[in-house]
Design a protein around this motif. Structure first.
Motif, short mmCIF file in Angstrom:
data_model
loop_
_atom_site.label_atom_id
_atom_site.label_comp_id
_atom_site.label_asym_id
_atom_site.label_seq_id
_atom_site.Cartn_x
_atom_site.Cartn_y
_atom_site.Cartn_z
N ASN A 1 0.84 -1.22 0.00
CA ASN A 1 0.00 0.00 0.00
C ASN A 1 0.86 1.26 0.00
N SER A 2 1.89 1.25 -0.82
CA SER A 2 2.90 2.31 -0.74
C SER A 2 2.54 3.57 -1.52
N TYR A 3 1.34 3.59 -2.11
CA TYR A 3 0.92 4.83 -2.78
C TYR A 3 -0.52 5.15 -2.40
N PRO A 4 -0.77 6.36 -1.88
CA PRO A 4 0.25 7.36 -1.55
C PRO A 4 1.13 6.89 -0.39
N PRO A 5 2.33 7.45 -0.26
CA PRO A 5 3.29 6.95 0.73
C PRO A 5 2.75 6.88 2.16
N ALA B 1 0.12 12.96 -5.12
CA ALA B 1 0.43 12.69 -3.71
C ALA B 1 1.42 13.69 -3.14
N GLY B 2 1.86 14.62 -3.97
CA GLY B 2 2.78 15.65 -3.50
C GLY B 2 4.25 15.27 -3.59
N TYR B 3 4.56 14.27 -4.42
CA TYR B 3 5.94 13.79 -4.52
C TYR B 3 6.52 14.09 -5.90
N GLN B 4 7.81 14.48 -5.89
CA GLN B 4 8.48 14.83 -7.13
C GLN B 4 9.40 13.71 -7.61
N ASN B 5 9.70 12.75 -6.74
CA ASN B 5 10.58 11.64 -7.14
C ASN B 5 10.23 10.37 -6.40
N PHE C 1 12.28 8.04 -5.14
CA PHE C 1 13.11 7.75 -3.98
C PHE C 1 12.42 8.22 -2.70
N ASP C 2 11.96 9.46 -2.68
CA ASP C 2 11.27 9.99 -1.50
C ASP C 2 10.01 9.20 -1.20
N ALA C 3 9.27 8.84 -2.25
CA ALA C 3 8.03 8.10 -2.05
C ALA C 3 8.30 6.73 -1.42
N LEU C 4 9.33 6.03 -1.90
CA LEU C 4 9.68 4.74 -1.32
C LEU C 4 10.11 4.87 0.14
N LEU C 5 10.93 5.88 0.40
CA LEU C 5 11.44 6.07 1.76
C LEU C 5 10.31 6.47 2.71
#
Length: 343
Positions: A172-176, A235-239, A241-245
Motif C-alpha cells: 500500500n505504498s501509494y500514496p506513501p 500525492a505531492g511527490y516529485q521523485n 526515492f522519496d516516495a519509497l522512503l
C-alpha cells in the motif's frame, strides 16, 4: 549611518561568536558531505586489491563504506582510514550466530580486534532476508547475540546493530502515507523493529527506484525515478526515492516505531543489461541522488539522508539478471564510469 564601537572585550566576544558560527556552518556542511557512502562488493574479476580500493575511497572523498562480510584484508586496509563502516553478517552465517558464544567470538575476531583503528558504525545482521525464507528465523536471535557481544566489548555507544531489508516488505505504498508492512512480512519485521526501538538503532533499507520503474513502466515514469520530473504528482511527490522512503517511514509509524530512523543501505542504477540501463541514465541517477540526500523527504524534511550508493565496482560474477552485474561506479582499472562529486 550607524557607528559601531567595539571595545577590546566586545571585539574578543565578537570574534569568538564569529568562530563558533563558522565552526557550526562547517559542521553542517561536513555532515551533508558525509551523508553519501559507497557499498564495496568483491564479486567480480580483476578488481583492485582491498588496499587500492580503500585508497580510491579516500582519494574521492568517500567517507563511508559498506562491506558484506568481515574480509580480513578489507579490515586491515581500513585501519586508520577514518572511513565509517557498515559491516555485514552474511545470510549463511546467521544460524551459527544463534549461539551466543559464536556471536561473541565473531565480534571479538572481526570487530573488537580492529575497533581501535577502524570506525565501525553499524553491524548489518543479514541482507534482504525474505520473511518466508529459512534464514528469517535466525535474524533476530543473531541480532540479540551480536548486540550482547558488542555490549560485552564495551562498544555499544559506537556501534548499532540492525538488518538490511528490501523495500518490498512494504505494501500500500501509494500514496506513501498509506505504507504498511505486508501481512506476510509483519510477523517477521515487527519483533525486529521492536529490537531497534529498544536499542535506538536505525533500520537499514535497500531502495531501488530502478527496479520499481522496470517492473511498473506504465505507472512509474522514468523521469520520476531519475529525479528529473518537473512538479509533483497528486500525492505531492516529485521523485520515487522519496516516495519509497516515506512509505517505509509510514510503515514504521504503524508498527509503533515512529522514532526509528532509516539508513538507505543501498541505492543505485545499472549502466547496462536491462530496460533503461545505460550510462546516461545511471549517471543522472547517481548525480541527482548524491545532491538530493543532502536534504530530506516530505515526511522527514530534516536531512541529510544517510545513503550508500551501490556499488563501487561492476561485479561480473553476480547471479541473477544481467543488469545486476553493471552497478559499478568505477571500472576494474579504477577509472570512474561517471563524473561524480561525492563530497
Amino acid at each position: 549611518m550607524v557607528n559601531i564601537f567595539l571595545s577590546r572585550g566586545n571585539t574578543a566576544m565578537f570574534a569568538m561568536l564569529l568562530f563558533i558560527g563558522i565552526l557550526s556552518f562547517t559542521q553542517v556542511e561536513f555532515t551533508a558531505a558525509q551523508s553519501v557512502g559507497v557499498c564495496y562488493g568483491r564479486n567480480g574479476d580483476n578488481l583492485p586489491t582491498q588496499q587500492e580500493t580503500v585508497d580510491l575511497y579516500k582519494s574521492n572523498g568517500i567517507g563511508r563504506m559498506r562491506i558484506y562480510d568481515p574480509d580480513e584484508r578489507s579490515l586491515q586496509a581500513l585501519k586508520g582510514s577514518n572511513i565509517e563502516l557498515i559491516l555485514g553478517v552474511p545470510n549463511d552465517k546467521l544460524q551459527s550466530l544463534n549461539d551466543a558464544g559464536a556471536a561473541t567470538d565473531w565480534i571479538n575476531t572481526n570487530v573488537k580486534a580492529y575497533s581501535s583503528d577502524v570506525k565501525f558504525k553499524y553491524i548489518a545482521v543479514g541482507n534482504e532476508v525474505e520473511p518466508n525464507a529459512n534464514e528469517a528465523q535466525y535474524v533476530l536471535p543473531a541480532m540479540r547475540n551480536i548486540q550482547n557481544a558488542i555490549s560485552s566489548a564495551n562498544l555499544q555507544d559506537q556501534i548499532k546493530v540492525s538488518t538490511a531489508i528490501k523495500s518490498s516488505l512494504v505494501t500500500n505504498s501509494y500514496p506513501p502515507n498509506n505504507g504498511v508492512f505486508s501481512d506476510s512480512a509483519s510477523g517477521y519485521i515487527k519483533p525486529i523493529v521492536d529490537f531497534l526501538v529498544s536499542n535506538r538503532a536505525p533500520l537499514l533499507a535497500n531502495l531501488y527506484p530502478y527496479f520499481s520503474h522496470v517492473e511498473n513502466q506504465q505507472t512509474v515514469p522514468l523521469n520520476y525515478a531519475l529525479f528529473t520530473q518537473q512538479g509533483t504528482n497528486d500525492a505531492g511527490y516529485q521523485n520515487l526515492f522519496d516516495a519509497l522512503l516515506d512509505s517505509l517511514y509510514a510503515a514504521l509509524e504503524k508498527a509503533g516505531a515512529s522514532n526509528v530512523n532509516v539508513v538507505v543501505s543501498e541505492s543505485g542504477w545499472p549502466s547496462d543489461g536491462g530496460v533503461a540501463a545505460n550510462v546516461d541514465n545511471a549517471g543522472t541517477y547517481y548525480r541527482n541522488l548524491i545532491n538530493h540526500v543532502k536534504g530530506g523527504t516530505p515526511k522527514r524534511p530534516n536531512g541529510p539522508i544517510e545513503t550508500y550508493l551501490f556499488a563501487m565496482f561492476d561485479e561480473n560474477r553476480k547471479d541473477g539478471e544481467e543488469s545486476e552485474k553493471h552497478f559499478g561506479l568505477f571500472r576494474p582499472d579504477k577509472s570512474p564510469k561517471y563524473q561524480l562529486s561525492y563530497n
